[in-house]
Design an enzyme around this catalytic site. Structure first.
Site, short mmCIF file in Angstrom:
data_model
loop_
_atom_site.label_atom_id
_atom_site.label_comp_id
_atom_site.label_asym_id
_atom_site.label_seq_id
_atom_site.Cartn_x
_atom_site.Cartn_y
_atom_site.Cartn_z
CB CYS A 15 19.07 -3.16 6.37
SG CYS A 15 18.17 -1.82 7.14
N GLY A 43 14.66 -6.15 2.69
CA GLY A 43 14.05 -4.85 2.98
C GLY A 43 13.38 -4.31 1.75
#
Ligand code: SF4
Length: 478
Positions: A15, A43
């Site tokens: 992320c 991501g």
């Protein structure tokens, strides 16, 4: 889009997080969009943001790239003319499957008001803490471990938001960097070892004052919104921003061990993390590799784009010319999941094709890592088909032998070719004339800094491992 091959045979970052605190008027929705776009390489499966003006609290998130999730209509729906706080998230699903309800930021209503959380990394004891909380009657709406953090913060009802967040940090272990917002505060925090990165930036106001404060996984997102890098959030530090500016609390600091893969591959080459420039460190890795694993050849060729820095370094140190022996189709982003071996090979050809620079040459091919080895074999084949007389494969990371528990999808251990094969067996598998990896010591020298996580090469996990046996990424789906 970035210098990353999204679905090649590479580890995948989980992320990217972003947050802003700004005096109005501003367009925080648009600025957050810009920050997330700069973090897209971290991501590609979901994106989202929360924006608040102190009263209203807007949330939008969905599966897809930043540009797909936030078209004009959706961006308008989170826009607030007097916005003060925002956070954003781009996600690749390491914990929890790729379902819409796992997209972030996560939000919840508490006695501290509505909160939004965006999280990068993994809490290695999240499953255990979640089970304890379920036994105590807690409710969970998602299967991702960020919700455990949010629930821990919410249940400390007698504490203010900063105290409750610090208490939750002490309860959870692992490698993480998070941004959290209420209607009036922006908070950022990093695990005690600083495994995952988080930086602070500031965007000046034309008429003076503090302007806007920015938090991001990488400095590239600061620059994207016109901010400059102030510093890294320190390992174990909690920072928060409100009308009186930046505040800091050291919650729990341990020996810093930031993720070495940030410098090997994940971070953009224009990033600088914990004082170490990504591009320069990649060049040093290549130089070190050339000193450790020299070979006589005619040309040094990078696997684009992530092998470029190390190939420059290898060429510099060895005196062998650098050249672009592989062309990467700039329009080849995410593609279909190839169902057959033939389709997988065509997929590589769709992205990479050899140039005339390799014809009749002894080639040193430089890449940043080998995970499963399948793509490496196809790239070696491409070079041979194009007339390379020898292919010497050099890798600027040590062999990946262990899985990551701190937010990187390195694949399961049994899929890691270096955990089940010797270097000579891998060489044979990928069809190279020679194969060599940088040493772990050489990697540490090339990156420098006070310490590094290199658990995927050594099995020595600085921030602990999951307490329960189930370490599958879907472990929280109970
Ligand atoms: Fe990074 Fe590897 Fe450590 Fe995971 S195990 S944080 S990928 S160095």
């Amino acid at each position: 889009m970035s210098d990353h091959d999204f679905d090649f045979d590479k580890p995948r970052e989980e992320c990217g997080v972003f947050g802003m605190y700004s005096a109005p008027p501003n367009d925080l929705a648009w600025l957050t969009y810009m920050g997330l776009f700069a973090l897209q390489h971290r991501g590609q499966e979901a994106a989202g943001m929360c924006v608040s003006d102190g009263e209203k609290f807007h949330v939008e998130k969905d599966l897809g790239l930043v540009t797909q999730v936030f078209d004009e209509r959706r961006l308008d729906s989170v826009r607030l003319p007097n916005a003060r706080v925002s956070i954003g998230h781009v996600r690749y699903s390491t914990t929890g499957s790729n379902l819409r309800f796992n997209a972030q930021p996560l939000t919840t209503r508490t006695n501290k008001g509505i909160l939004g959380l965006a999280h990068n990394g993994n809490f290695v004891n999240a499953l255990e803490v979640r089970k304890e909380m379920l036994n105590e009657g807690a409710l969970f709406a998602t299967t991702n471990d960020s919700e455990v953090m949010l629930n821990l913060i919410a249940r400390e009802s007698h504490m203010d938001l900063v105290e409750a967040t610090a208490a939750a940090m002490k309860r959870l272990r692992g490698g993480y960097a998070c941004v959290l917002m209420s209607r009036t505060q922006l908070i950022g925090f990093r695990d005690p070892h600083g495994v995952r990165p988080l930086v602070i930036g500031q965007r000046p106001l034309e008429n003076g004052g503090d302007g806007a404060w920015v938090l991001a996984s990488e400095p590239c997102a600061l620059y994207a919104v016109g901010a400059r890098l102030i510093r890294d959030v320190q390992p174990g530090e909690l920072v928060w921003f409100d009308r009186s500016g930046l505040h800091s609390l050291m919650v729990e600091a341990k020996k810093p061990t930031p993720c070495s893969f940030e410098w090997i591959y994940f971070a953009r080459s224009d990033s600088r993390l914990d004082g170490v420039d990504t591009h320069e460190s990649r060049i040093r890795m290549g130089e070190q590799l050339a000193r450790e694993k020299p070979v006589d050849a005619d040309v040094v060729v990078p696997v684009p784009d992530s092998g470029i820095g190390a190939a420059i370094g290898y060429a510099r140190e060895s005196g062998i010319p650098f050249d672009y022996g592989l062309y990467k189709n700039p329009y080849a982003g995410r593609t279909f999941i190839a169902p057959t071996q033939e389709a997988r090979e065509l997929k590589v050809k769709m992205k990479l094709s050899p140039t005339s620079a390799v014809k009749g040459k002894r080639v040193i091919l430089v890449d940043d890592s080998i995970v499963r080895g399948t793509t490496s074999r196809q790239i070696v084949n491409l070079l041979r088909e194009a007339g390379a007389t020898e292919v010497h494969f050099r890798v600027s990371s040590p062999p990946i032998t262990h899985p990551c528990f701190y937010g990187i999808d390195t694949a399961a251990r049994k899929e890691l070719v270096a955990s089940t094969h010797s270097i000579e067996e891998i060489r044979d598998l990928i069809g190279a004339d020679t194969l060599a990896f940088i040493s772990e010591r050489g990697l540490r020298q090339a990156i420098g800094g006070p310490g590094l996580c290199s658990a995927c090469f050594t099995g020595d996990y600085p921030a602990g491992t999951p307490l329960l046996n189930d370490v599958d990424k879907l472990a929280l789906e109970v």
